[in-house]
Motif scaffolding. Structure first.
Motif, PDB file in Angstrom:
ATOM      1  N   THR A   1       0.767  11.602   6.200  1.00  0.00           N
ATOM      2  CA  THR A   1      -0.499  11.105   5.650  1.00  0.00           C
ATOM      3  C   THR A   1      -0.301   9.737   5.012  1.00  0.00           C
ATOM      4  OG1 THR A   1      -1.271  13.355   5.240  1.00  0.00           O
ATOM      5  CG2 THR A   1      -2.365  11.590   4.022  1.00  0.00           C
ATOM      6  N   LYS A   2       0.761   9.609   4.249  1.00  0.00           N
ATOM      7  CA  LYS A   2       1.050   8.340   3.576  1.00  0.00           C
ATOM      8  C   LYS A   2       1.336   7.232   4.586  1.00  0.00           C
ATOM      9  CE  LYS A   2       2.861  10.787  -0.414  1.00  0.00           C
ATOM     10  NZ  LYS A   2       4.058  11.134  -1.189  1.00  0.00           N
ATOM     11  N   LEU A   3       2.107   7.564   5.608  1.00  0.00           N
ATOM     12  CA  LEU A   3       2.393   6.570   6.658  1.00  0.00           C
ATOM     13  C   LEU A   3       1.123   6.221   7.437  1.00  0.00           C
ATOM     14  CD1 LEU A   3       5.836   7.864   7.970  1.00  0.00           C
ATOM     15  CD2 LEU A   3       5.401   5.857   6.536  1.00  0.00           C
ATOM     16  N   GLY A   4       0.254   7.195   7.631  1.00  0.00           N
ATOM     17  CA  GLY A   4      -1.015   6.943   8.321  1.00  0.00           C
ATOM     18  C   GLY A   4      -1.899   5.972   7.552  1.00  0.00           C
ATOM     19  N   ILE A   5      -1.972   6.168   6.238  1.00  0.00           N
ATOM     20  CA  ILE A   5      -2.759   5.249   5.404  1.00  0.00           C
ATOM     21  C   ILE A   5      -2.164   3.845   5.475  1.00  0.00           C
ATOM     22  CG2 ILE A   5      -3.434   4.697   3.024  1.00  0.00           C
ATOM     23  CD1 ILE A   5      -3.482   7.784   2.522  1.00  0.00           C
ATOM     24  N   ALA A   6      -0.840   3.757   5.400  1.00  0.00           N
ATOM     25  CA  ALA A   6      -0.175   2.455   5.484  1.00  0.00           C
ATOM     26  C   ALA A   6      -0.398   1.808   6.862  1.00  0.00           C
ATOM     27  CB  ALA A   6       1.311   2.590   5.189  1.00  0.00           C
TER      28      ALA A   6
ATOM     29  N   MET B   1      -7.674  -3.079   0.874  1.00  0.00           N
ATOM     30  CA  MET B   1      -6.322  -2.760   0.418  1.00  0.00           C
ATOM     31  C   MET B   1      -6.359  -1.948  -0.877  1.00  0.00           C
ATOM     32  SD  MET B   1      -4.333  -3.785   2.778  1.00  0.00           S
ATOM     33  CE  MET B   1      -5.659  -3.499   3.946  1.00  0.00           C
ATOM     34  N   LEU B   2      -7.300  -2.248  -1.753  1.00  0.00           N
ATOM     35  CA  LEU B   2      -7.437  -1.438  -2.969  1.00  0.00           C
ATOM     36  C   LEU B   2      -7.827  -0.004  -2.616  1.00  0.00           C
ATOM     37  CD1 LEU B   2      -9.150  -3.927  -5.433  1.00  0.00           C
ATOM     38  CD2 LEU B   2      -6.826  -2.997  -5.578  1.00  0.00           C
ATOM     39  N   ALA B   3      -8.739   0.149  -1.662  1.00  0.00           N
ATOM     40  CA  ALA B   3      -9.135   1.494  -1.224  1.00  0.00           C
ATOM     41  C   ALA B   3      -7.934   2.237  -0.634  1.00  0.00           C
ATOM     42  CB  ALA B   3     -10.267   1.406  -0.215  1.00  0.00           C
ATOM     43  N   ALA B   4      -7.136   1.526   0.168  1.00  0.00           N
ATOM     44  CA  ALA B   4      -5.951   2.148   0.758  1.00  0.00           C
ATOM     45  C   ALA B   4      -4.942   2.534  -0.329  1.00  0.00           C
ATOM     46  CB  ALA B   4      -5.308   1.204   1.774  1.00  0.00           C
TER      47      ALA B   4
ATOM     48  N   VAL C   1       0.841  -1.199   0.000  1.00  0.00           N
ATOM     49  CA  VAL C   1       0.000   0.000   0.000  1.00  0.00           C
ATOM     50  C   VAL C   1       0.876   1.249   0.000  1.00  0.00           C
ATOM     51  CG1 VAL C   1      -1.612   1.345   1.412  1.00  0.00           C
ATOM     52  CG2 VAL C   1      -2.026  -1.091   1.021  1.00  0.00           C
ATOM     53  N   LEU C   2       1.842   1.306   0.906  1.00  0.00           N
ATOM     54  CA  LEU C   2       2.695   2.485   1.036  1.00  0.00           C
ATOM     55  C   LEU C   2       3.422   2.809  -0.261  1.00  0.00           C
ATOM     56  CD1 LEU C   2       3.872   4.691   2.893  1.00  0.00           C
ATOM     57  CD2 LEU C   2       5.681   3.048   3.505  1.00  0.00           C
ATOM     58  N   GLY C   3       3.855   1.783  -0.972  1.00  0.00           N
ATOM     59  CA  GLY C   3       4.576   2.005  -2.219  1.00  0.00           C
ATOM     60  C   GLY C   3       3.802   2.846  -3.220  1.00  0.00           C
ATOM     61  N   GLN C   4       2.477   2.758  -3.163  1.00  0.00           N
ATOM     62  CA  GLN C   4       1.655   3.512  -4.109  1.00  0.00           C
ATOM     63  C   GLN C   4       1.722   5.019  -3.856  1.00  0.00           C
ATOM     64  OE1 GLN C   4       0.292   1.764  -6.688  1.00  0.00           O
ATOM     65  NE2 GLN C   4       1.439   0.158  -5.632  1.00  0.00           N
ATOM     66  N   GLY C   5       2.181   5.399  -2.678  1.00  0.00           N
ATOM     67  CA  GLY C   5       2.256   6.818  -2.340  1.00  0.00           C
ATOM     68  C   GLY C   5       3.508   7.507  -2.852  1.00  0.00           C
ATOM     69  N   PHE C   6       4.374   6.758  -3.510  1.00  0.00           N
ATOM     70  CA  PHE C   6       5.645   7.307  -3.972  1.00  0.00           C
ATOM     71  C   PHE C   6       5.863   7.000  -5.440  1.00  0.00           C
ATOM     72  CE2 PHE C   6       6.052   6.385   0.545  1.00  0.00           C
ATOM     73  CZ  PHE C   6       6.467   7.605   1.030  1.00  0.00           C
ATOM     74  N   GLY C   7       6.873   7.618  -5.999  1.00  0.00           N
ATOM     75  CA  GLY C   7       7.266   7.334  -7.376  1.00  0.00           C
ATOM     76  C   GLY C   7       7.926   5.972  -7.467  1.00  0.00           C
ATOM     77  N   ILE C   8       8.246   5.587  -8.676  1.00  0.00           N
ATOM     78  CA  ILE C   8       8.794   4.266  -8.957  1.00  0.00           C
ATOM     79  C   ILE C   8      10.115   4.016  -8.226  1.00  0.00           C
ATOM     80  CG2 ILE C   8      10.049   4.879 -11.060  1.00  0.00           C
ATOM     81  CD1 ILE C   8       7.960   1.700 -10.610  1.00  0.00           C
ATOM     82  N   ALA C   9      10.902   5.060  -7.969  1.00  0.00           N
ATOM     83  CA  ALA C   9      12.200   4.898  -7.308  1.00  0.00           C
ATOM     84  C   ALA C   9      12.048   4.354  -5.889  1.00  0.00           C
ATOM     85  CB  ALA C   9      12.952   6.221  -7.283  1.00  0.00           C
TER      86      ALA C   9
END
Length: 149
Positions: free
Chosen positions: A117-122, A98-101, A43-51
């Motif tokens: 915010t991203k860490l909170g969602i994760a 998980m899809l919603a997250a 889930v967390l990975g979706q909050g960042f770029g590919i790197a």
């Protein structure tokens, strides 16, 4: 096969199911937490770029390999969560959550929201995944024991 042999074969299946259910009686808390961590990483990975997304995905997939190997060592097999039966609603609810997250993480990335915010969602994804893992295990065990009347 005569009726006595057939009954003996069915009884042996019941014995195997009972043995598996009793082995699955104790799933250590770290196992549920590890599953939650894998889901949270995905889930967390979706909050960042590919790197950042790619290494998080790689760690998550390596963790899955290690969890499967540990399950096989501990129980003699790995039971896929996507199976028919009473566990299926738990699996589908987890998939939806998980899809919603993930969509929440994508929104956070696109809107430029904070790391907090991203860490909170994760973290929420982690909690939901741990709860689903515990529920799934309990339902699976009851299902196995029910088949051994």
């Amino acid at each position: 096969m005569n009726p006595i042999e057939a009954r003996a074969a069915l009884d042996s299946i019941d014995d195997v199911q009972r043995d598996l259910a009793l082995k699955a009686t104790y799933c250590p808390p770290w196992r549920h937490a590890a599953f939650g961590a894998v889901m949270a990483l995905l889930v967390l990975g979706q909050g960042f770029g590919i790197a950042i997304m790619a290494p998080l995905f790689a760690v998550a997939m390596l963790s899955v390999v290690l969890l499967v190997a540990d399950d096989r060592r501990r129980y003699g097999l790995f039971v896929n969560g996507y199976r028919k039966g009473r566990t299926l609603p738990v699996t589908l609810a987890l998939l939806g959550a998980m899809l919603a997250a993930m969509f929440g993480e994508i929104h956070a990335r696109e809107a430029g929201l904070t790391l907090g915010t991203k860490l909170g969602i994760a973290a929420i994804a982690f909690g939901v995944a741990v709860a689903a893992s515990i529920a799934w295990s309990r339902i699976y065990r009851r299902e196995l024991l029910k088949g051994t009347a």
